[in-house]
Design an enzyme around this catalytic site. Structure first.
Site, PDB file in Angstrom:
ATOM      1  N   CYS A 298      22.507 -88.690  15.722  1.00 42.05           N
ATOM      2  CA  CYS A 298      22.579 -89.686  16.801  1.00 42.05           C
ATOM      3  C   CYS A 298      22.475 -89.018  18.171  1.00 42.05           C
ATOM      4  O   CYS A 298      21.922 -89.584  19.102  1.00 42.05           O
ATOM      5  CB  CYS A 298      23.850 -90.495  16.697  1.00 42.05           C
ATOM      6  SG  CYS A 298      25.313 -89.492  16.483  1.00 42.05           S
ATOM      7  N   GLU A 391      14.763 -94.459  19.775  1.00 41.85           N
ATOM      8  CA  GLU A 391      15.234 -93.437  18.853  1.00 41.85           C
ATOM      9  C   GLU A 391      14.235 -93.317  17.684  1.00 41.85           C
ATOM     10  O   GLU A 391      13.854 -94.334  17.112  1.00 41.85           O
ATOM     11  CB  GLU A 391      16.585 -93.917  18.328  1.00 41.85           C
ATOM     12  CG  GLU A 391      17.452 -92.860  17.786  1.00 41.85           C
ATOM     13  CD  GLU A 391      18.837 -93.396  17.400  1.00 41.85           C
ATOM     14  OE1 GLU A 391      18.981 -94.590  17.139  1.00 41.85           O
ATOM     15  OE2 GLU A 391      19.754 -92.571  17.353  1.00 41.85           O
TER      16      GLU A 391
HETATM   17  P1  NAI Z   1      22.242 -98.964   9.954  1.00 38.67           P
HETATM   18  O1  NAI Z   1      22.897 -99.118  11.258  1.00 38.67           O
HETATM   19  O2  NAI Z   1      21.551-100.132   9.373  1.00 38.67           O
HETATM   20  O3  NAI Z   1      23.306 -98.486   8.852  1.00 38.67           O
HETATM   21  C1  NAI Z   1      24.529 -97.851   9.142  1.00 38.67           C
HETATM   22  C2  NAI Z   1      25.615 -98.433   8.227  1.00 38.67           C
HETATM   23  O4  NAI Z   1      25.840 -99.799   8.524  1.00 38.67           O
HETATM   24  C3  NAI Z   1      25.282 -98.393   6.739  1.00 38.67           C
HETATM   25  O5  NAI Z   1      26.467 -98.120   6.025  1.00 38.67           O
HETATM   26  C4  NAI Z   1      24.819 -99.814   6.451  1.00 38.67           C
HETATM   27  O6  NAI Z   1      24.985-100.215   5.133  1.00 38.67           O
HETATM   28  C5  NAI Z   1      25.726-100.613   7.356  1.00 38.67           C
HETATM   29  N1  NAI Z   1      25.226-101.912   7.759  1.00 38.67           N
HETATM   30  C6  NAI Z   1      23.944-102.325   7.893  1.00 38.67           C
HETATM   31  N2  NAI Z   1      23.901-103.600   8.311  1.00 38.67           N
HETATM   32  C7  NAI Z   1      25.187-103.997   8.479  1.00 38.67           C
HETATM   33  C8  NAI Z   1      25.789-105.216   8.915  1.00 38.67           C
HETATM   34  N3  NAI Z   1      25.067-106.252   9.292  1.00 38.67           N
HETATM   35  N4  NAI Z   1      27.121-105.263   8.963  1.00 38.67           N
HETATM   36  C9  NAI Z   1      27.858-104.207   8.619  1.00 38.67           C
HETATM   37  N5  NAI Z   1      27.350-103.045   8.197  1.00 38.67           N
HETATM   38  C10 NAI Z   1      26.023-102.938   8.121  1.00 38.67           C
HETATM   39  O7  NAI Z   1      21.274 -97.751  10.027  1.00 38.67           O
HETATM   40  P2  NAI Z   1      19.995 -97.514   9.064  1.00 38.67           P
HETATM   41  O8  NAI Z   1      19.275 -98.768   8.767  1.00 38.67           O
HETATM   42  O9  NAI Z   1      20.448 -96.766   7.925  1.00 38.67           O
HETATM   43  O10 NAI Z   1      19.082 -96.686  10.036  1.00 38.67           O
HETATM   44  C11 NAI Z   1      18.222 -97.347  10.948  1.00 38.67           C
HETATM   45  C12 NAI Z   1      18.185 -96.600  12.239  1.00 38.67           C
HETATM   46  O11 NAI Z   1      19.497 -96.564  12.801  1.00 38.67           O
HETATM   47  C13 NAI Z   1      17.801 -95.148  12.144  1.00 38.67           C
HETATM   48  O12 NAI Z   1      16.440 -94.973  12.116  1.00 38.67           O
HETATM   49  C14 NAI Z   1      18.414 -94.613  13.379  1.00 38.67           C
HETATM   50  O13 NAI Z   1      17.573 -94.852  14.469  1.00 38.67           O
HETATM   51  C15 NAI Z   1      19.671 -95.410  13.534  1.00 38.67           C
HETATM   52  N6  NAI Z   1      20.863 -94.711  13.030  1.00 38.67           N
HETATM   53  C16 NAI Z   1      21.712 -94.154  13.901  1.00 38.67           C
HETATM   54  C17 NAI Z   1      22.809 -93.463  13.459  1.00 38.67           C
HETATM   55  C18 NAI Z   1      23.765 -92.824  14.377  1.00 38.67           C
HETATM   56  O14 NAI Z   1      24.474 -91.936  13.962  1.00 38.67           O
HETATM   57  N7  NAI Z   1      23.863 -93.255  15.598  1.00 38.67           N
HETATM   58  C19 NAI Z   1      23.059 -93.278  12.042  1.00 38.67           C
HETATM   59  C20 NAI Z   1      22.132 -93.964  11.179  1.00 38.67           C
HETATM   60  C21 NAI Z   1      21.075 -94.621  11.682  1.00 38.67           C
END
Ligand code: NAI
Length: 779
Positions: A298, A391
């Site tokens: 991130c 990002e």
């Molecule tokens: P995401 O934000 O969808 O997933 C992160 C977590 O949230 C996972 O455990 C997922 O199951 C959960 N989640 C997803 N939708 C949710 C909802 N509506 N309510 C509650 N929990 C929910 O991230 P994703 O799809 O894996 O990655 C997409 C993009 O997000 C990446 O390409 C990146 O740009 C960003 N990302 C940023 C991170 C960070 O550390 N800031 C970490 C992971 C992804």
């Protein structure tokens, strides 16, 4: 051939780490994994596959958590919580210490499993992730021991829901679980669907540590499972790390529920290289910034800003270094860049890069087939181009040049995010001049991607709010002890049957940019006393007035640069001027509310003194981090704070809000008590005579219910507070998702504004953001 020649031509041989132990552990769950609830694994349900991204092989099958499994986990956590919270501090500390020890004992197995599941190089999981996980539990064992004595009057929140991403599966678990447990909460954790395995192994480790059942529960599944946890009424807090879009949806979903929330979201962090920097070190730092974990970080330094004079030389050195990066089997100890977490993420990276303009350089390094993406550099993009703003979350670096330090700052801040920033220069003056100007929660000087449990980590703007690590991180899992009473609506006194008609217009105007201003709508509201006397009129502010007030508050942001001593002096001066008119203010309060106003005026004067005292004493901290450096925790102002002031204490409530905000260098937009607004319109006359620069405090009178929405949705407001007796908490929390501003709302809970806990540190913390600045120091 000389030894030197052999050294230069010799290629690395493979040095694979064995996966035998990890495979053996996976084989102990042949039917797939259930959830970990109340100390045991449930029967597997609705299984889905977790794959090794480097090979595509199925590693295990895990359960897709249903609302019923979330419910069971929350119930178990709820049952376990009171006893866990009542444990003697050293008992809780012992459990955390046991977890730390066992993480160390099983470090190799955990590291291999992490690399198998996520695709990150074993060098990273073994040497970075795992040591940081253990350090986190050790550090929080210490916080568990000290917290009750060091944070008196605070209690745990209850049941915490933790939702974590796939980029640092076990480390993010540690970041959420350790502080929650240390503070006396119990946890329901939902790991990311791509990477649930180390969390499940950790569940077994927690059993080995003897952690009481129900204290830690793990429910696997995708976003639907996460959403069920977010929506569950039995959860008191959601701690989330992940994408900004999901962060925003969680902000909206929890709005008005009273659930505490911390969000650690995305970033597009600048990596600034000045022309006097040690370029070779800066290149090495950049490898760490953007190719660590394949850029799936991130706070990745994904936006290189390099000073024009050295740009070409720097890019040349960088390309040479990129060519030397080794990509391949994550379990090979000689690998620098591993696999992308999942084909879905690989497709996203490919699509974003393919659609981008600019000159693309791809590392000339052998590429394995499969879910891998080569280290890539893109030069020549404009500041507004999508890849400069969005990002990518992959091993892709975008680069721009700048000429002056001022331009570097401008480009660095030209993003909706504000997570981290890196500065490279040999000039300490320049580094320390730039660091405070960067809008980021973390700044690294001559280094990058440094983390420690003692140092707060977290963002500003659309990178989210809240800090993880340090005392500031622990406080996000505590709240003031006790159950506050429900706040009763305070209504304006009705117009008497026959209002006295006066010839003289006594309509108090709004106060914007240091001037009295007529309300845009041209309407005013009468204010009556309890016996029906007409006391005056105040303007009814609208959206346009709010916009003007925010503009004035933005223009006055130079207030943050006034010295703390100067801010203290002005607060003393405001107090002095209020006390000179104390009788008049007391009479005005009495006239409005019908009860004697004297005590409230005295309390308001005392409160101004209090914050004058605090202005130069709410110090940051120097964190003892285990590197050759220190991490400075600087308390910076949030920016523009908007507040709906308490209805019930027209003067003291107003002062209780203004004083901490301006003491810390914020500017503010205030909507005073709705039924009793005249003390506020009198008070700006005090401000006018107290040397407070124009625009630092702006006052817009009007109905709280109407003004809450434009305030909370405004893009140029950084934080919104509400102590209103109108029911506006939900509106504020929902609308705040537009730019993820921080909110502090009362959820209809009453507060005694005379009480000592209505001033001091809890207010000062809300008025500040902790910026962690990592500086090289010592040997
Ligand atoms: P995401 O934000 O969808 O997933 C992160 C977590 O949230 C996972 O455990 C997922 O199951 C959960 N989640 C997803 N939708 C949710 C909802 N509506 N309510 C509650 N929990 C929910 O991230 P994703 O799809 O894996 O990655 C997409 C993009 O997000 C990446 O390409 C990146 O740009 C960003 N990302 C940023 C991170 C960070 O550390 N800031 C970490 C992971 C992804």
């Amino acid at each position: 051939m000389t030894i030197k020649e052999i050294f230069n031509t010799m290629s690395y041989g493979p040095a694979p780490e064995s996966s035998a132990e990890a495979q053996a552990w996976l084989a102990t769950h042949p039917a797939g994994f259930g959830h970990f609830i109340d100390g045991t694994f449930t029967a597997p349900e609705a299984l889905f596959e977790s794959r090794n991204p480097a090979t595509g092989a199925v590693l295990a099958r895990v359960s897709q958590g249903s609302p019923a499994s979330v419910d069971a986990a929350v119930a178990a956590a709820r049952r376990a919580q009171p006893k866990w919270a009542r444990l003697a501090p050293h008992k809780r500390a012992q459990y955390l210490y046991a977890l730390a020890r066992l993480v160390q004992k099983h470090a190799r197995l955990l590291a291999v499993l992490e690399s198998l599941d996520n695709g990150k190089p074993i060098r990273e999981s073994r040497d970075i992730d795992l040591p940081l996980v253990a350090r986190h539990f050790y550090y929080h064992a210490g916080l568990a021991q000290l917290a009750p004595a060091e944070q008196p009057g605070m209690e745990p929140l209850g049941v915490c829901g933790a939702i974590i991403p796939w980029n640092f599966p076990l480390l993010m678990l540690a970041w959420k679980v350790a502080p929650a447990l240390a503070a006396g909460n119990t946890v329901v954790l939902k790991p990311a669907e791509y990477t649930p395995l180390t969390a499940l192994l950790f569940a077994e480790i927690s059993r080995e540590a003897g952690l009481p059942k129900g204290v830690l529960n793990i429910v696997t599944g995708d976003g639907d499972t996460g959403a069920a946890l977010v929506d569950h009424p039995g959860v008191d807090k959601i701690a989330f790390t992940g994408s900004t879009s999901v962060g925003k949806s969680i902000r909206r979903a929890t709005a008005g529920s009273g659930k505490a929330l911390t969000l650690e979201l995305g970033g597009k962090s600048p990596y600034i290289v000045f022309d006097d920097a040690d370029l070779d070190s800066a290149v090495e730092g950049l490898v760490d910034a953007i190719w660590f974990n394949g850029g799936q970080v991130c706070c990745a330094g994904s936006r290189l800003l390099v000073q024009e004079g050295v740009a070409e030389r720097f890019h040349t050195k960088l390309k040479r270094r990129m060519d030397g990066l080794r990509i391949g089997d994550p379990l090979d100890k000689c690998i620098d860049v591993g696999a992308v977490v999942d084909p879905v993420q690989l497709a996203t990276i490919t699509r974003l890069v393919d659609a981008s303009e600019g000159e693309k350089y791809t590392a000339a390094t052998p590429m394995p087939s499969g879910c891998f993406y080569p280290p890539t550099l893109i030069i020549g993009l404009s500041a507004a181009s999508p890849l400069m703003q969005e990002e990518i979350f992959g091993p892709v670096l975008v680069s721009m040049t700048f000429r002056t330090p001022a331009e570097a700052v401008e480009l660095a801040n030209n993003t909706r995010y504000g997570l981290a920033a890196t500065v490279w220069t040999e000039n300490v003056n320049l580094a320390l001049d730039i660091a405070p100007k960067l809008r980021a929660g973390v700044v690294w000087i001559n280094g990058t991607n440094m983390f420690d449990a003692a140092a707060g980590f977290g963002g500003v703007r659309e990178s989210g709010f809240g800090r993880e690590g340090g005392w500031e991180g622990l406080l996000a899992y505590l709240r003031p002890a006790g159950k506050p009473a429900a706040l009763k609506p305070v209504r304006a006194l009705p117009a008497p049957g026959s209002a006295t008609v006066e010839g003289l217009d006594r309509t108090a105007k709004l106060f914007i940019g240091g001037k009295q201003a007529r309300p845009d709508g041209g309407y005013s509201q009468a204010v009556y006393g309890p016996k029906g006397a007409l006391l005056g009129h105040v303007g009814i502010g609208n959206r346009k007035d709010i916009r003007n007030a925010v503009e004035a508050a933005q223009a006055a942001k130079g207030w943050a640069r006034a010295s703390a001593h100067n801010r203290a002096q002005i607060l003393f001066y405001i107090a002095e001027n209020l006390s000179a008119r104390a009788d008049e203010f007391a009479a005005r309060l009495t006239a409005q509310t019908g009860t004697s106003g004297r005590a409230e005026v005295d309390a308001a004067i005392a409160r101004l003194f209090s914050y004058a005292a605090w202005a130069d004493k709410f110090d940051g901290a120097v964190k003892s981090v285990p590197i050759r450096g220190v991490a400075l925790a600087m308390n910076e102002p949030c920016g523009v704070i908007a507040a709906l002031c308490p209805d019930e204490s027209p003067l003291l409530g107003l002062v209780s809000v203004i004083a901490p905000a301006i003491a810390m260098g914020n500017t503010c937009v205030l909507v005073p008590s709705q039924p009793f607004p005249l003390s506020a319109t009198d008070f700006y006359q005090v401000l006018e005579t107290s040397d407070l620069p124009a625009g630092v405090v702006n006052i817009v009178t009007g109905p709280h219910a109407d003004l809450a929405k434009p305030l909370a949705g405004h893009m140029d407001i950084d934080a919104v507070w509400s102590f209103s007796s109108s029911d506006v908490s939900q509106v504020i929390e929902t609308e705040s998702a537009t730019n993820l501003k921080r909110t502090w709302v009362n959820h209809g809970r009453a507060r005694d504004w005379m009480a000592p806990d209505s001033e001091g540190r809890s207010f000062l913390r809300q008025a500040t953001e902790v910026k962690t600045v990592w500086v090289p120091y010592g040997e």
